[in-house]
Design a protein around this motif. Sequence first.
Motif, PDB file in Angstrom:
ATOM      1  N   ARG A   1      38.662  30.408  34.205  1.00 42.95           N
ATOM      2  CA  ARG A   1      39.023  31.795  33.899  1.00 42.95           C
ATOM      3  C   ARG A   1      37.977  32.762  34.423  1.00 42.95           C
ATOM      4  N   ASN A   2      36.705  32.382  34.298  1.00 41.00           N
ATOM      5  CA  ASN A   2      35.619  33.216  34.832  1.00 41.00           C
ATOM      6  C   ASN A   2      34.484  32.322  35.314  1.00 41.00           C
ATOM      7  N   PRO A   3      34.373  32.102  36.613  1.00 38.85           N
ATOM      8  CA  PRO A   3      33.322  31.224  37.148  1.00 38.85           C
ATOM      9  C   PRO A   3      31.910  31.669  36.768  1.00 38.85           C
ATOM     10  N   ALA A   4      31.732  32.952  36.393  1.00 35.87           N
ATOM     11  CA  ALA A   4      30.410  33.420  35.972  1.00 35.87           C
ATOM     12  C   ALA A   4      30.042  32.861  34.598  1.00 35.87           C
ATOM     13  N   GLY A   5      31.021  32.327  33.864  1.00 29.98           N
ATOM     14  CA  GLY A   5      30.740  31.704  32.575  1.00 29.98           C
ATOM     15  C   GLY A   5      30.338  32.674  31.490  1.00 29.98           C
ATOM     16  N   LYS A   6      30.880  33.912  31.542  1.00 28.55           N
ATOM     17  CA  LYS A   6      30.516  34.936  30.568  1.00 28.55           C
ATOM     18  C   LYS A   6      31.767  35.506  29.911  1.00 28.55           C
ATOM     19  N   VAL A   7      31.566  36.051  28.727  1.00 28.33           N
ATOM     20  CA  VAL A   7      32.612  36.852  28.090  1.00 28.33           C
ATOM     21  C   VAL A   7      32.201  38.315  28.199  1.00 28.33           C
ATOM     22  N   PRO A   8      33.170  39.247  28.123  1.00 22.35           N
ATOM     23  CA  PRO A   8      34.593  39.045  27.860  1.00 22.35           C
ATOM     24  C   PRO A   8      35.372  38.644  29.111  1.00 22.35           C
ATOM     25  N   VAL A   9      36.506  37.989  28.846  1.00 25.82           N
ATOM     26  CA  VAL A   9      37.509  37.755  29.879  1.00 25.82           C
ATOM     27  C   VAL A   9      38.837  38.229  29.298  1.00 25.82           C
ATOM     28  N   LEU A  10      39.501  39.113  30.010  1.00 20.94           N
ATOM     29  CA  LEU A  10      40.783  39.654  29.561  1.00 20.94           C
ATOM     30  C   LEU A  10      41.893  39.128  30.460  1.00 20.94           C
ATOM     31  N   ARG A  11      42.889  38.508  29.813  1.00 24.03           N
ATOM     32  CA  ARG A  11      44.100  38.150  30.545  1.00 24.03           C
ATOM     33  C   ARG A  11      45.151  39.196  30.209  1.00 24.03           C
ATOM     34  N   MET A  12      45.569  39.923  31.221  1.00 31.75           N
ATOM     35  CA  MET A  12      46.503  41.021  31.009  1.00 31.75           C
ATOM     36  C   MET A  12      47.631  40.905  32.015  1.00 31.75           C
ATOM     37  N   ASN A  13      48.841  40.675  31.512  1.00 27.55           N
ATOM     38  CA  ASN A  13      50.008  40.533  32.382  1.00 27.55           C
ATOM     39  C   ASN A  13      49.797  39.463  33.445  1.00 27.55           C
ATOM     40  N   GLY A  14      49.159  38.363  33.014  1.00 24.55           N
ATOM     41  CA  GLY A  14      48.972  37.223  33.910  1.00 24.55           C
ATOM     42  C   GLY A  14      47.771  37.311  34.820  1.00 24.55           C
ATOM     43  N   VAL A  15      47.030  38.434  34.768  1.00 24.82           N
ATOM     44  CA  VAL A  15      45.848  38.611  35.621  1.00 24.82           C
ATOM     45  C   VAL A  15      44.586  38.415  34.781  1.00 24.82           C
ATOM     46  N   MET A  16      43.628  37.638  35.295  1.00 21.62           N
ATOM     47  CA  MET A  16      42.358  37.413  34.610  1.00 21.62           C
ATOM     48  C   MET A  16      41.326  38.416  35.094  1.00 21.62           C
ATOM     49  N   MET A  17      40.652  39.056  34.147  1.00 18.69           N
ATOM     50  CA  MET A  17      39.628  40.046  34.504  1.00 18.69           C
ATOM     51  C   MET A  17      38.352  39.766  33.730  1.00 18.69           C
ATOM     52  N   ALA A  18      37.212  39.950  34.392  1.00 17.84           N
ATOM     53  CA  ALA A  18      35.910  39.746  33.777  1.00 17.84           C
ATOM     54  C   ALA A  18      35.039  40.982  33.985  1.00 17.84           C
TER      55      ALA A  18
END
Length: 222
Positions: free
Chosen positions: A45-62
């Motif tokens: 979900r996030n190769p940087a290994g940090k939070v937050p990660v938001l999944r919105m309408n199928g798109v992953m954002m960090a």
Amino acid sequence: MSHRLYHVPLSPFCRKVRLVMAEKRLEVELVEERYWDQEPDFLRRNPAGKVPVLRMNGVMMAESQPICEYLEEKHPEPPLLPRDPEGRYEVRRICAWFDDKFHHEVTANLLYERVNKKVMGQGYPESRNVKAGAKAIKYHLDYMAWLLDQRRWLAGDAMTMADFAAAAHLSSLDYISDVDWNRSENVKDWYAKIKSRPAFRGLLADQVPGFPPPPHYADLDF
């Protein structure tokens, strides 16, 4: 629900995103993530290994700031960035102040030492770091007081993303009683205003096992 936020309750970066989403009345499913375990599913979900990660309408954002600005562009009401370039610059400057300078000088030395180390099984707080954080927060509270002497909110006369960035850090520290609210009446009044907003209710309901919040944490008349 198509919105899911992978988060840690006391992470100020996650809290900033939660505040922006709540202010814009966007429902989101919260999923606590032990990001320090570096599980393969999370790293996908996030190769940087940090939070937050938001999944919105199928798109992953960090990364909290890009997420917040994406939310602002996608859902412009109520506005959390001014329309003029100078006003937007000032909001971004103050967001960067808290997410960089305040984070490294204060949050990392207080919250991360007192709470994160224990939760992650990384040993005991380093007293030198705790002392440095306790000293540095005074400078930052004084800077906030100086800004609020000239403005109604941190970046100007309207509440913006900058106020949420600051409140995200201070609310995390308030959970462990590390903010001297008596140092500045201006800062305390500012926090009382933002703390009483409906968007803040979710944060005030947070509970971290092994770390009960102080009685004043959820008190709007603290």
